[in-house]
Design a protein around this motif. Sequence first.
Motif, PDB file in Angstrom:
ATOM      1  N   SER A 138      -6.133  -4.453  -4.290  1.00  0.00           N
ATOM      2  CA  SER A 138      -6.301  -4.037  -5.694  1.00  0.00           C
ATOM      3  C   SER A 138      -7.576  -4.596  -6.293  1.00  0.00           C
ATOM      4  O   SER A 138      -8.301  -3.902  -7.002  1.00  0.00           O
ATOM      5  CB  SER A 138      -5.126  -4.527  -6.542  1.00  0.00           C
ATOM      6  N   LEU A 186     -14.224  -3.665  -6.161  1.00  0.00           N
ATOM      7  CA  LEU A 186     -15.336  -3.204  -6.984  1.00  0.00           C
ATOM      8  C   LEU A 186     -14.812  -2.606  -8.284  1.00  0.00           C
ATOM      9  O   LEU A 186     -15.494  -2.612  -9.301  1.00  0.00           O
ATOM     10  CB  LEU A 186     -16.145  -2.172  -6.215  1.00  0.00           C
ATOM     11  N   GLY A 187     -13.590  -2.083  -8.222  1.00  0.00           N
ATOM     12  CA  GLY A 187     -12.971  -1.513  -9.423  1.00  0.00           C
ATOM     13  C   GLY A 187     -12.854  -2.545 -10.536  1.00  0.00           C
ATOM     14  O   GLY A 187     -13.051  -2.238 -11.714  1.00  0.00           O
ATOM     15  N   TYR A 238     -17.144   3.995  -1.009  1.00  0.00           N
ATOM     16  CA  TYR A 238     -16.979   2.579  -1.366  1.00  0.00           C
ATOM     17  C   TYR A 238     -17.904   1.691  -0.518  1.00  0.00           C
ATOM     18  O   TYR A 238     -18.464   0.721  -1.011  1.00  0.00           O
ATOM     19  CB  TYR A 238     -15.519   2.210  -1.121  1.00  0.00           C
ATOM     20  N   PHE A 283      -7.002   3.681  -9.811  1.00  0.00           N
ATOM     21  CA  PHE A 283      -8.024   3.211  -8.874  1.00  0.00           C
ATOM     22  C   PHE A 283      -7.888   1.716  -8.652  1.00  0.00           C
ATOM     23  O   PHE A 283      -7.893   1.232  -7.520  1.00  0.00           O
ATOM     24  CB  PHE A 283      -9.414   3.555  -9.419  1.00  0.00           C
ATOM     25  N   THR A 284      -7.745   0.985  -9.742  1.00  0.00           N
ATOM     26  CA  THR A 284      -7.754  -0.472  -9.621  1.00  0.00           C
ATOM     27  C   THR A 284      -6.526  -1.004  -8.888  1.00  0.00           C
ATOM     28  O   THR A 284      -6.580  -2.033  -8.239  1.00  0.00           O
ATOM     29  CB  THR A 284      -7.926  -1.147 -10.995  1.00  0.00           C
ATOM     30  N   SER A 339      -5.130   0.578  -6.434  1.00  0.00           N
ATOM     31  CA  SER A 339      -5.157   1.203  -5.093  1.00  0.00           C
ATOM     32  C   SER A 339      -4.008   2.188  -4.887  1.00  0.00           C
ATOM     33  O   SER A 339      -3.460   2.266  -3.783  1.00  0.00           O
ATOM     34  CB  SER A 339      -5.070   0.150  -3.978  1.00  0.00           C
ATOM     35  N   SER A 355      -3.343   6.160  -2.316  1.00  0.00           N
ATOM     36  CA  SER A 355      -4.389   6.216  -1.295  1.00  0.00           C
ATOM     37  C   SER A 355      -3.875   5.698   0.039  1.00  0.00           C
ATOM     38  O   SER A 355      -4.660   5.419   0.938  1.00  0.00           O
ATOM     39  CB  SER A 355      -5.595   5.366  -1.699  1.00  0.00           C
TER      40      SER A 355
HETATM   41  N1  PFF Z   1      -8.394  -1.062  -5.953  1.00  0.00           N
HETATM   42  C1  PFF Z   1      -9.722  -1.058  -5.429  1.00  0.00           C
HETATM   43  C2  PFF Z   1     -10.685  -1.559  -6.477  1.00  0.00           C
HETATM   44  O1  PFF Z   1     -10.291  -1.772  -7.631  1.00  0.00           O
HETATM   45  O2  PFF Z   1     -11.840  -1.734  -6.164  1.00  0.00           O
HETATM   46  C3  PFF Z   1     -10.109   0.303  -4.948  1.00  0.00           C
HETATM   47  C4  PFF Z   1      -9.170   0.921  -3.964  1.00  0.00           C
HETATM   48  C5  PFF Z   1      -8.643   0.173  -2.890  1.00  0.00           C
HETATM   49  C6  PFF Z   1      -8.821   2.248  -4.087  1.00  0.00           C
HETATM   50  C7  PFF Z   1      -7.778   0.755  -1.971  1.00  0.00           C
HETATM   51  C8  PFF Z   1      -7.956   2.834  -3.186  1.00  0.00           C
HETATM   52  C9  PFF Z   1      -7.443   2.080  -2.141  1.00  0.00           C
HETATM   53  F1  PFF Z   1      -6.646   2.630  -1.277  1.00  0.00           F
END
Ligand code: PFF
Length: 482
Positions: free
Chosen positions: A25, A28-29, A111, A232-233, A235, A238
């Motif tokens: 989690s 970069l988000g 990413y 996104f943050t 995860s 995905s």
């Molecule tokens: N959560 C990660 C972030 O905040 O950078 C981005 C991410 C990780 C998105 C894993 C999707 C994923 F499957």
Amino acid sequence: MTAIARPKALWLGRWGFVLAATGSSVGLGNIWKFPYMTGEYGGGAFVLVYLLCIAAIGIPVMMSEIALGRRGRGSPVDAIRRVARESGRSGLWATLGWMAMLCGFMVLSFYVVVAGWSVSYLWKALSGGLAADSVEGMAAIFTANNANPWNLGFWSTLVTVATMAIVGKGVQAGIERSVRWMMPGLVIMLVIMIVYALFSGGFKAGFLFLFAFDPGKLTGAAVLAAMGHAFFTLSLASGAILTYGAYLPADQSIGRTTLTVAICDTLVALMAGLAIFPVIFANGMDPASGPGLIFMSLPLAFQQMPLGGVIEVVFFLMLAVAALTSAISMIEATVAWLNESHGVSRRRAAWGVGIVLWIVSTLAMLSFNVGADWKLAGRHFFDWLDFLTSRLMMPLGGLGMAILAGFVMHRQAIRDELGLPPWLHVLWQFVIRYVSPLAILVVFLDALGWLGAGFDWRWIAAILALALVGEAVISRRSPTPR
Ligand code: PFF
């Protein structure tokens, strides 16, 4: 009712899942996207909506994904198929697993490019390559870094190789072992950054920017951006969290672990804000400078401060570590699937997937140099990957996960997995059936541009009220429905 399959691998330590899922989690988000989005959408109002979205969508959907993973004990495709069949539903639900897996792969493809920026900036910070006396000067460094495909390709390839090396080693020897030292390291670096920010002279301004709630800044665009970012943050949708959930021992509480991960993720985002904005304000810079915030304004700010050179190194090292622990989670689903369903060894699966990933991510990387003109409908390949995943696939996938856990999965199965006290289960069920899907639908429709300016939020309240009444009536009629 007992769980369907026996797990092949489980997290070894008590904190294995929490560390790995937090590692996924926090990335970069949190450190790149959250601060610049907060800057662009005006601070406290955005932060408040983001926190609400984490609570109303993020946490319930994350619980569902972990429950689906643990129940089905496998990659998203296999786990969802097993859970659907166990519940007497079509195996076609596995399509949702395919989409999640593809989404993780696609996110990773762009990413690694941003992670490559981070590592190259770490190198620059160490070797004195970040010297400029204006934002324009820093922007020129950023542009020059992108302009040479060999340079940019080198850094993203490095991230790809590191990711695959860790994932290829396996769940315990690769992922768990690496997050066990990377996550505490990340927290230590973040604390150093905040202490530094405390003495920067801009702490109060930074703090107020993050937490002063100004309802005037609460625009529809800010609400929708905050919702998208919550996915996104954390995860979600995905394949990452679902697959990590597949390795969660049966005796660990899904509710408690989810809460821990979500709180840690949120704290890191807020702490990153507290580390970055004071430095920006102390140097009289603009917080709304967009994606370049940490690659242009921040290095310039560090340059003007005592000990800035050291702190700059700590910052980009922290960014690289955070990116790596997220990157490994994005590809674990695909590697687990090849390993379980096709008998390919993890090492081979990782390097095989790594080669395909390298090709796709190289195409994404070229968007910044030789392929600058290769656009489809106004977007580069890099932008398409970002747009398709965070605007379409994550909301759609999250909606699917919510429906799967809320309506499709056998009631007793989900109850067994979550193990919540009855009143909390009822609350979770209401949220996952109505609140989260409705919220997700709004984000999704907006991304397609189908929600015009005439959209009225009172519709949402009306639908929720109707659902509440409906649920109450149904549960009175049949106290133990499927
Ligand atoms: N959560 C990660 C972030 O905040 O950078 C981005 C991410 C990780 C998105 C894993 C999707 C994923 F499957």
